[in-house]
Design a protein around this motif. Sequence first.
Motif, PDB file in Angstrom:
ATOM      1  N   LYS A 107      45.797 -25.045  48.023  1.00 36.55           N
ATOM      2  CA  LYS A 107      44.665 -24.255  47.539  1.00 36.55           C
ATOM      3  C   LYS A 107      44.007 -25.011  46.396  1.00 36.55           C
ATOM      4  O   LYS A 107      44.557 -25.983  45.869  1.00 36.55           O
ATOM      5  CB  LYS A 107      45.095 -22.870  47.078  1.00 36.55           C
ATOM      6  CG  LYS A 107      46.193 -22.849  46.029  1.00 36.55           C
ATOM      7  CD  LYS A 107      46.597 -21.410  45.718  1.00 36.55           C
ATOM      8  CE  LYS A 107      47.770 -21.350  44.747  1.00 36.55           C
ATOM      9  NZ  LYS A 107      48.160 -19.959  44.440  1.00 36.55           N
ATOM     10  N   GLU A 108      42.823 -24.550  46.009  1.00 38.57           N
ATOM     11  CA  GLU A 108      42.056 -25.252  44.989  1.00 38.57           C
ATOM     12  C   GLU A 108      42.594 -24.928  43.598  1.00 38.57           C
ATOM     13  O   GLU A 108      42.209 -23.938  42.982  1.00 38.57           O
ATOM     14  CB  GLU A 108      40.571 -24.889  45.076  1.00 38.57           C
ATOM     15  CG  GLU A 108      39.688 -25.797  44.236  1.00 38.57           C
ATOM     16  CD  GLU A 108      38.214 -25.466  44.367  1.00 38.57           C
ATOM     17  OE1 GLU A 108      37.401 -26.240  43.837  1.00 38.57           O
ATOM     18  OE2 GLU A 108      37.887 -24.433  44.981  1.00 38.57           O
ATOM     19  N   MET A 109      43.463 -25.785  43.110  1.00 36.31           N
ATOM     20  CA  MET A 109      44.026 -25.621  41.770  1.00 36.31           C
ATOM     21  C   MET A 109      43.151 -26.288  40.711  1.00 36.31           C
ATOM     22  O   MET A 109      43.194 -25.909  39.546  1.00 36.31           O
ATOM     23  CB  MET A 109      45.432 -26.227  41.708  1.00 36.31           C
ATOM     24  CG  MET A 109      46.393 -25.686  42.758  1.00 36.31           C
ATOM     25  SD  MET A 109      46.613 -23.898  42.648  1.00 36.31           S
ATOM     26  CE  MET A 109      47.330 -23.707  41.021  1.00 36.31           C
ATOM     27  N   ASN A 156      45.201 -30.594  44.997  1.00 31.29           N
ATOM     28  CA  ASN A 156      44.684 -29.413  45.702  1.00 31.29           C
ATOM     29  C   ASN A 156      45.197 -29.365  47.132  1.00 31.29           C
ATOM     30  O   ASN A 156      45.592 -28.307  47.641  1.00 31.29           O
ATOM     31  CB  ASN A 156      43.148 -29.427  45.701  1.00 31.29           C
ATOM     32  CG  ASN A 156      42.551 -29.095  44.352  1.00 31.29           C
ATOM     33  OD1 ASN A 156      43.217 -28.515  43.491  1.00 31.29           O
ATOM     34  ND2 ASN A 156      41.290 -29.447  44.159  1.00 31.29           N
ATOM     35  N   MET A 191      41.690 -16.040  34.540  1.00 35.05           N
ATOM     36  CA  MET A 191      42.050 -15.491  35.842  1.00 35.05           C
ATOM     37  C   MET A 191      42.959 -16.471  36.566  1.00 35.05           C
ATOM     38  O   MET A 191      42.685 -17.656  36.622  1.00 35.05           O
ATOM     39  CB  MET A 191      40.800 -15.221  36.663  1.00 35.05           C
ATOM     40  CG  MET A 191      39.944 -14.078  36.112  1.00 35.05           C
ATOM     41  SD  MET A 191      38.502 -13.749  37.139  1.00 35.05           S
ATOM     42  CE  MET A 191      37.575 -15.246  36.891  1.00 35.05           C
ATOM     43  N   ALA A 192      44.027 -15.950  37.153  1.00 36.57           N
ATOM     44  CA  ALA A 192      45.071 -16.800  37.708  1.00 36.57           C
ATOM     45  C   ALA A 192      44.573 -17.661  38.854  1.00 36.57           C
ATOM     46  O   ALA A 192      45.047 -18.765  39.065  1.00 36.57           O
ATOM     47  CB  ALA A 192      46.244 -15.941  38.170  1.00 36.57           C
ATOM     48  N   ASN A 193      43.583 -17.154  39.653  1.00 33.70           N
ATOM     49  CA  ASN A 193      43.131 -17.890  40.820  1.00 33.70           C
ATOM     50  C   ASN A 193      41.946 -18.806  40.539  1.00 33.70           C
ATOM     51  O   ASN A 193      41.416 -19.431  41.442  1.00 33.70           O
ATOM     52  CB  ASN A 193      42.752 -16.898  41.935  1.00 33.70           C
ATOM     53  CG  ASN A 193      43.958 -16.123  42.428  1.00 33.70           C
ATOM     54  OD1 ASN A 193      45.058 -16.661  42.470  1.00 33.70           O
ATOM     55  ND2 ASN A 193      43.754 -14.858  42.785  1.00 33.70           N
ATOM     56  N   THR A 194      41.487 -18.846  39.303  1.00 34.12           N
ATOM     57  CA  THR A 194      40.354 -19.708  38.963  1.00 34.12           C
ATOM     58  C   THR A 194      40.814 -21.156  38.838  1.00 34.12           C
ATOM     59  O   THR A 194      41.756 -21.443  38.100  1.00 34.12           O
ATOM     60  CB  THR A 194      39.724 -19.268  37.633  1.00 34.12           C
ATOM     61  OG1 THR A 194      39.297 -17.906  37.746  1.00 34.12           O
ATOM     62  CG2 THR A 194      38.532 -20.147  37.298  1.00 34.12           C
ATOM     63  N   PRO A 195      40.180 -22.090  39.561  1.00 34.30           N
ATOM     64  CA  PRO A 195      40.590 -23.498  39.450  1.00 34.30           C
ATOM     65  C   PRO A 195      40.430 -24.021  38.033  1.00 34.30           C
ATOM     66  O   PRO A 195      39.503 -23.624  37.310  1.00 34.30           O
ATOM     67  CB  PRO A 195      39.637 -24.212  40.415  1.00 34.30           C
ATOM     68  CG  PRO A 195      39.140 -23.153  41.333  1.00 34.30           C
ATOM     69  CD  PRO A 195      39.088 -21.900  40.525  1.00 34.30           C
ATOM     70  N   ARG A 196      41.314 -24.903  37.652  1.00 32.52           N
ATOM     71  CA  ARG A 196      41.219 -25.545  36.343  1.00 32.52           C
ATOM     72  C   ARG A 196      40.110 -26.592  36.387  1.00 32.52           C
ATOM     73  O   ARG A 196      40.148 -27.495  37.222  1.00 32.52           O
ATOM     74  CB  ARG A 196      42.545 -26.217  35.983  1.00 32.52           C
ATOM     75  CG  ARG A 196      43.743 -25.282  35.887  1.00 32.52           C
ATOM     76  CD  ARG A 196      45.030 -26.090  35.838  1.00 32.52           C
ATOM     77  NE  ARG A 196      46.207 -25.274  35.614  1.00 32.52           N
ATOM     78  CZ  ARG A 196      46.873 -24.637  36.581  1.00 32.52           C
ATOM     79  NH1 ARG A 196      46.452 -24.734  37.844  1.00 32.52           N
ATOM     80  NH2 ARG A 196      47.945 -23.921  36.304  1.00 32.52           N
TER      81      ARG A 196
END
Length: 325
Positions: free
Chosen positions: A37-39, A32, A1-6
């Motif tokens: 945002k929380e990357m 971040n 999912m694109a918005n899920t943090p690594r």
Amino acid sequence: MANTPRIIAILAVPGVQLLDVAGPLDVFAEANVQAGKEMYAPMVVGSRPGPIRSSSGVRLIPDLIIGKPGTETIHTLLVAGSPHAADLKPTPAVARWVTDRARRAKRYGSICSGAFLLGACGLLDGRRVTTHWAVAETLSDTFPAVTVEADALYVADGRLRTAAGVTAGLDLALALVTEDLGKDVSMRVASQLVMYFKRPGGQMQFSRHGEAAPAGRSALQGLQRWVAAHLAEDHSVPLMAERMHLSPRHFARLFRSEVGVSPAAWVEATRVEAARRLLESGHYAPKQVAAECGFSNGDHLRRAFMHYVGVSPADYRKRHGGAHD
């Protein structure tokens, strides 16, 4: 999912070097902030329950314990080093976990001497890596199927990422941020953390390998001490051979056999090490250093310095010298 943090998981073994963990974590946390945002979701992994005592005595509380339920979606796995990592052997449980997560992660790697744990798991064979300059030779001897680039601050080889000694973990983390989020974000991270976006030179500028004790039989050691005390004089092979009462050919072969390098290479390395000490004092300009240490001119000093240290004498003096013009 694109918005899920690594998820960035850093394995910290008992006795871990604290900066190997804290430095990269701060880089990812700042990324971040700069990205807005929380990357990344950084976490510390422990090999057993309870706080992890670092080499400085400070204790870390792990977010995840090997063998306990936890995330299966690690994006990047990094193994932090410790002052005694070369002597540590992973338990079967740790080796299985590291091997499994490394194979499933998008990237895996090590910071400093954490490379030894990856090597013990068979994850470095056939790869190019780096580690702390002081243990680079030991890593190469321990894992002969590995190509060790001793001067590199960090090395990328396929999915593998390895960093050199201690603070080079920050260089590696910043390189990973550049891979993921681009140069603009990583440059802002570097600015905020007051670190180089790309540090000049390699890690050998910080090494002290050139200060090794004289080697070989006593007569050769005596010659080495004499040369080191008279660096401004001519130390050609014929003249050194004459001092040893040997033919130049026999002397050169004997020197290489017992010292491990050619006489000319040893003399140049010894002159560079002496030049480093003078530049660090801050009281000598490069031209003066060249004359004091036996280099024919400033250009000769610069070429030798760039070869052994990776930066120019002038740049080295600016960063390591104790005084200024």
